[in-house]
Design a protein around this motif. Sequence first.
Motif, short mmCIF file in Angstrom:
data_model
loop_
_atom_site.label_atom_id
_atom_site.label_comp_id
_atom_site.label_asym_id
_atom_site.label_seq_id
_atom_site.Cartn_x
_atom_site.Cartn_y
_atom_site.Cartn_z
N UNK A 1 -76.47 34.51 19.13
CA UNK A 1 -75.60 34.88 18.02
C UNK A 1 -75.37 36.39 17.98
N UNK A 2 -76.44 37.17 18.16
CA UNK A 2 -76.32 38.62 18.15
C UNK A 2 -75.42 39.11 19.28
N UNK A 3 -75.64 38.58 20.48
CA UNK A 3 -74.80 38.99 21.61
C UNK A 3 -73.35 38.59 21.39
N UNK A 4 -73.15 37.40 20.83
CA UNK A 4 -71.78 36.96 20.57
C UNK A 4 -71.09 37.88 19.57
N UNK A 5 -71.82 38.36 18.56
CA UNK A 5 -71.26 39.28 17.59
C UNK A 5 -70.85 40.59 18.27
N UNK A 6 -71.61 41.03 19.24
CA UNK A 6 -71.33 42.28 19.95
C UNK A 6 -70.22 42.10 20.98
N UNK A 7 -70.29 41.02 21.77
CA UNK A 7 -69.40 40.84 22.91
C UNK A 7 -68.14 40.07 22.54
N UNK A 8 -68.30 39.01 21.74
CA UNK A 8 -67.16 38.21 21.30
C UNK A 8 -66.67 37.18 22.31
N UNK A 9 -67.49 36.88 23.33
CA UNK A 9 -67.09 35.93 24.36
C UNK A 9 -68.26 35.03 24.72
N UNK A 10 -68.07 33.73 24.58
CA UNK A 10 -69.13 32.78 24.94
C UNK A 10 -69.45 32.90 26.44
N UNK A 11 -68.41 33.08 27.24
CA UNK A 11 -68.59 33.16 28.69
C UNK A 11 -69.45 34.36 29.09
N UNK A 12 -69.23 35.50 28.48
CA UNK A 12 -70.01 36.70 28.81
C UNK A 12 -71.44 36.58 28.31
N UNK A 13 -71.63 36.01 27.13
CA UNK A 13 -72.98 35.80 26.62
C UNK A 13 -73.72 34.83 27.54
N UNK A 14 -73.04 33.78 27.97
CA UNK A 14 -73.65 32.80 28.88
C UNK A 14 -74.07 33.47 30.18
N UNK A 15 -73.25 34.35 30.70
CA UNK A 15 -73.57 35.05 31.94
C UNK A 15 -74.82 35.91 31.75
#
Length: 60
Positions: free
Chosen positions: A16-30
């Motif tokens: 959740x924290x990474x998604x808030x920063x990055x805004x992309x499920x794909x990048x968080x998944x990577x």
Amino acid sequence: MAKGTRVTQKEKEKMWQLYQQIGSFKEVARKMSRCPATISKYVVEYEAAIRAAGTILNQM
């Protein structure tokens, strides 16, 4: 991670924290070596829990 591995509560919070920063499920998944669908599932679940807690606290 191997298919079928469990997601810990700490991982959910990190997703959740990474998604808030990055805004992309794909990048968080990577970054977390997880499937984008897994990230999406738990980010949505975590946000729902946050909204539910906020609603309860606002009613008090």
